[in-house]
Scaffold this motif. Sequence first.
Motif, PDB file in Angstrom:
ATOM      1  N   VAL A   1       2.128   5.758 -12.336  1.00 36.81           N
ATOM      2  CA  VAL A   1       1.860   7.198 -12.302  1.00 36.81           C
ATOM      3  C   VAL A   1       1.066   7.518 -11.045  1.00 36.81           C
ATOM      4  O   VAL A   1      -0.018   6.967 -10.825  1.00 36.81           O
ATOM      5  CB  VAL A   1       1.080   7.654 -13.552  1.00 36.81           C
ATOM      6  N   GLU A   2       1.625   8.398 -10.224  1.00 31.83           N
ATOM      7  CA  GLU A   2       0.971   8.848  -8.999  1.00 31.83           C
ATOM      8  C   GLU A   2       0.603  10.323  -9.130  1.00 31.83           C
ATOM      9  O   GLU A   2       1.342  11.100  -9.723  1.00 31.83           O
ATOM     10  CB  GLU A   2       1.889   8.661  -7.791  1.00 31.83           C
ATOM     11  N   ARG A   3      -0.541  10.680  -8.553  1.00 29.85           N
ATOM     12  CA  ARG A   3      -0.976  12.075  -8.551  1.00 29.85           C
ATOM     13  C   ARG A   3      -1.415  12.447  -7.141  1.00 29.85           C
ATOM     14  O   ARG A   3      -2.616  12.546  -6.844  1.00 29.85           O
ATOM     15  CB  ARG A   3      -2.126  12.293  -9.541  1.00 29.85           C
ATOM     16  N   PRO A   4      -0.470  12.660  -6.225  1.00 29.02           N
ATOM     17  CA  PRO A   4      -0.847  13.051  -4.866  1.00 29.02           C
ATOM     18  C   PRO A   4      -1.463  14.435  -4.835  1.00 29.02           C
ATOM     19  O   PRO A   4      -1.211  15.279  -5.703  1.00 29.02           O
ATOM     20  CB  PRO A   4       0.485  13.001  -4.103  1.00 29.02           C
ATOM     21  N   LEU A   5      -2.256  14.682  -3.798  1.00 33.56           N
ATOM     22  CA  LEU A   5      -2.984  15.935  -3.714  1.00 33.56           C
ATOM     23  C   LEU A   5      -2.053  17.121  -3.550  1.00 33.56           C
ATOM     24  O   LEU A   5      -2.330  18.221  -4.032  1.00 33.56           O
ATOM     25  CB  LEU A   5      -3.983  15.877  -2.546  1.00 33.56           C
ATOM     26  N   TRP A   6      -0.921  16.906  -2.863  1.00 35.10           N
ATOM     27  CA  TRP A   6      -0.023  18.038  -2.627  1.00 35.10           C
ATOM     28  C   TRP A   6       0.723  18.477  -3.888  1.00 35.10           C
ATOM     29  O   TRP A   6       1.334  19.528  -3.907  1.00 35.10           O
ATOM     30  CB  TRP A   6       0.982  17.693  -1.523  1.00 35.10           C
TER      31      TRP A   6
ATOM     32  N   TYR B   1       0.827  -1.196   0.000  1.00 36.12           N
ATOM     33  CA  TYR B   1       0.000   0.000   0.000  1.00 36.12           C
ATOM     34  C   TYR B   1       0.868   1.254   0.000  1.00 36.12           C
ATOM     35  O   TYR B   1       0.416   2.316   0.430  1.00 36.12           O
ATOM     36  CB  TYR B   1      -0.922   0.016   1.229  1.00 36.12           C
ATOM     37  N   LYS B   2       2.070   1.147  -0.503  1.00 39.57           N
ATOM     38  CA  LYS B   2       3.002   2.259  -0.461  1.00 39.57           C
ATOM     39  C   LYS B   2       2.805   3.246  -1.607  1.00 39.57           C
ATOM     40  O   LYS B   2       3.340   4.353  -1.562  1.00 39.57           O
ATOM     41  CB  LYS B   2       4.440   1.746  -0.479  1.00 39.57           C
ATOM     42  N   TYR B   3       2.082   2.873  -2.652  1.00 38.69           N
ATOM     43  CA  TYR B   3       1.865   3.756  -3.792  1.00 38.69           C
ATOM     44  C   TYR B   3       0.447   4.325  -3.722  1.00 38.69           C
ATOM     45  O   TYR B   3      -0.520   3.566  -3.705  1.00 38.69           O
ATOM     46  CB  TYR B   3       2.058   3.007  -5.107  1.00 38.69           C
ATOM     47  N   ARG B   4       0.313   5.646  -3.721  1.00 40.77           N
ATOM     48  CA  ARG B   4      -1.007   6.276  -3.671  1.00 40.77           C
ATOM     49  C   ARG B   4      -0.873   7.774  -3.916  1.00 40.77           C
ATOM     50  O   ARG B   4       0.148   8.357  -3.512  1.00 40.77           O
ATOM     51  CB  ARG B   4      -1.696   6.018  -2.337  1.00 40.77           C
TER      52      ARG B   4
END
Length: 981
Positions: free
Chosen positions: A960-965, A919-922
């Motif tokens: 591909v990750e798109r974090p909120l920050w 669960y490390k990718y988000r």
Amino acid sequence: MDIHRCRFVPYPSSRINAVAFSHCSTQHTKGGRPATLRLAVGRANGDIEIWNPLKGAWYQESILRGGKDRSIEGLTWVQNPGDVDKRGYKTAGKLRLFSIGYSQAVTEWDLAAGKPLRHSAGNYGEIWCMAAQPRDVRPQLSDKDKGAAHIAPETQAHQAQNIAVGCADGSIVILSTAEDDLQFSRVLARPPKKRARVLSLTFQNHHTIIAGHADSTIRIYDMRGGQQIRNMTLGGGPKGGPRETLVWSVKCFGDGTIVSGDSTGTLSFWDGKHYALVQRIQGHEADILDVAVSADGRSVFSGGMDRRTALYRKTAERRPERIARWAKASHSRLHQNDVKAMAIFETKGMSVLVSGGLDTNLILTPVQEFGREHHRTLSNLPQQPAISSAPKSRFLLSWWERELNIWSVFGSPGRLRSENDESVPQSMHGRKLVAKVALQGDDSITSADLSSDGTLLAVSTMSEVKLFRTRPRGNLVKVQKIQMPAEMAGTGAKVIRLSPDNRWLLTVTSEDRIRLHRLVSHEGTRKGGQTLHKTIRLERLGRTSPVTNYIHGGLGNYERSICRVAFSPDSRILVAGDLSGYLDSWVLEGHEDLTQDDGEQGSTRSSSSSDESDSDEEDHPKVILGQHWIRNPAASLMPKLRDAPLVLSFRPLAIPSPPSAMNRNIALHPTRHNPHPHSHDLPDGEDRLLVLTAGNQVLEFHVLGGGMSEWSRRNPPSTFPHEFRGLRDRAKGVVWDLQSENERMWIYGVNWLWMFDMSRNLPSLQEQPEGETGEQPKGDGAHSRELKRKRQVDEEQEAGGDTGGTRDTGAGGRVLESELNIGIGRQIWKRHGADASSSKPISLGRKSRVESDDEEGYVSAEKSALVSLRRAGFAHGHGEGMEDVEGPEGDGLDGLVSTDNGTGGKSKGKHRPSYWRTYKYRPVLGIVPLGVVEDNSVAKDEAHSNGEERELHGIEVALVERPLWDMDLPPRYHGNQEWDP
């Protein structure tokens, strides 16, 4: 598996302006939640997302794409009156969705087509708000209906609902939805002298409208006479602030009580009979933007600019003659920015508040179980990944709104060179933006795809389909438009795909018609590249939509909308799945013959052909270059899925074979009666299709056989780990790893990644470790004596969120009783008499759980016995039993496979586990493969024969990750004692 974590890929999510449920709260209705319940979410870029609650497992069903300079500022649903069919049975009225957005028009949407259906505009001001008239249920039964035994007394027709809209000039306009249309009815209220904007609207009952204005006034109107009944004023604004107070939201309880939220952060309660102020509560430090009320009238939620979501409860009043008072129970900052829209739905087994705002995320908050259940965040990323890749060219494609980007992702240092090798320049590491395409027009992109070799780019909107040719030009890529045939001009598509062999272009139109366009390569000629040759229409099996409840209404053809498509690795099998769970499949007969002339049989028909031409084409398939598409002979044998398919993926070939250039139709000769002969050979390649459903079920089918594969028969959904089956976020895609001896599938969601080794069986229910299934292991004797056993749900299982059992009310999992900070205790001991051994604990918290009609808490012991019987032959035949399977330990890869990045390589332990997760990718936008699949066994033999040691690598993917920050959000409100970290 080598993973490139990519955060450079842009995907600018848009803020949420409106949310609306398709049904009103039905807390006392029998049967629980309606099967047609949907949530519509309107965003500032013009998109409308349709979400399905599905027993608490929320997932994004579809997206109605917007366009340039369009915004959704309000949403509402209405239901058409029911009708009587030819047999005398009542039919459900259709559910209809309407929207507004910074214009003078109200738009009705076609859910099945995914585009606007009609507009209604007039000579009045810009529309700021709207509300739908409550359903007026009245008995309207004919003499035949009254005497029919199959007509229930409660199945009564209701009149068509009107829609009231509030305008910027202060007028209120009534629109009629009668006769399945949208027309102007009349102007209810003329603009006042101040011309104050109408900011909020709601219906107190079927004929009374409550309107909140921008001049500190709430006005009440009677629709029957068109007169204003009363004015309720909020007084002047705060000291040092504006003179007028803006009434951003008004809502009504079932007893007529009115509640309003304004720009001063005050929540006001008004008597619904005398229209007098009852109570004011200062609940926010800034504007209250929206208010939501519970079905029982005892709870109110408010959201505002200060990021707070506040809860108000009605206090108990001992004297019945006195008016009950309200008190603020709590508030929390669940959102990162303004809370702009809220909606509540409550029924038997479900009680949830949905809120959204400028931070682009949806938040689910429990209502009845507030404080006993966690809240939950729904991702702002689309359910279907908005990325694609060309593994052979190492291209990564991303798109949003009307723009596409093509990135070149270079290999990892371990694949390009060793630690001390400087022969490869540093510029070869990382990524590079090689092409950017901006579409002309106003419509947003609905789908896009990139060919496996990166030479073709296909893009579709709801108004047109475009095909591009890509060619390298130095360090960049040149994108050239390919001229489309006249029959495709002005025809859009919801889904577009390129076949793996680059010979077919698939489009799914807004009417859910499947079209296949043959691509012909002209490499080495003056034309060069590819051109569209011929078009084929594929027809689906005639199936009816699921029967819906008369009172709850229906969705028309929306549930038959095609949501997923997939080609087989050899491009000779095509499968399409719809929202109702049906799978349709077609196969490509014959072999390619570039020397064959299509003649009259290959003539292209116009896209405006009638249904007769489509049926004639089905009876006499069109032959193109010696091949033609037919319906899969085993298509009718494919079972209907319980839920909608979210992922369709064929098993790829371990080592892709190059296409054969030999004409395999050489033995066919034209005759007088058959001038265009063709082969009828069916595909003989890989036909195993992996299906992941919205219910978190993993199934594999033999498409040509119409049944489940051996692996799926040995590993039914009930044998998957309980942790996987309890995942709340649905699956988004799958990546295959079939190199060397691997036979793995990597399934991913927005915040999780699971690996399943398909060469091994999953642990059975008895062999899974305690805590994985939530059950205590039992012996064989006890297992055989029990045909059905109740699933033992412990405290940790409930908190983990087992959506299969539907133990919560639609939001997050239950809070552990040990973590509850309310009350003096959560458990008591019950004892009969003086015997202490008869004592048993009783939980106080579980009594307040909302009842549910679901009966999925039982596990059949017969299924487990059948699985063991199927696995017996597999174990004896392959020399591996379930004793070789080990479960994962922690989130690492102990005993599995590992390389320098911790996700691939050689096995370090004696036995490999059958699954692994992390669960490390988000949050994950998508995962796509990169690089050409290599035969590691051949490479290893070559290196060994040369006396060299070569490091073998697994598959290579871009995550591909798109974090909120990382997103550009507008500035947020900072109150007292608040600051950014």
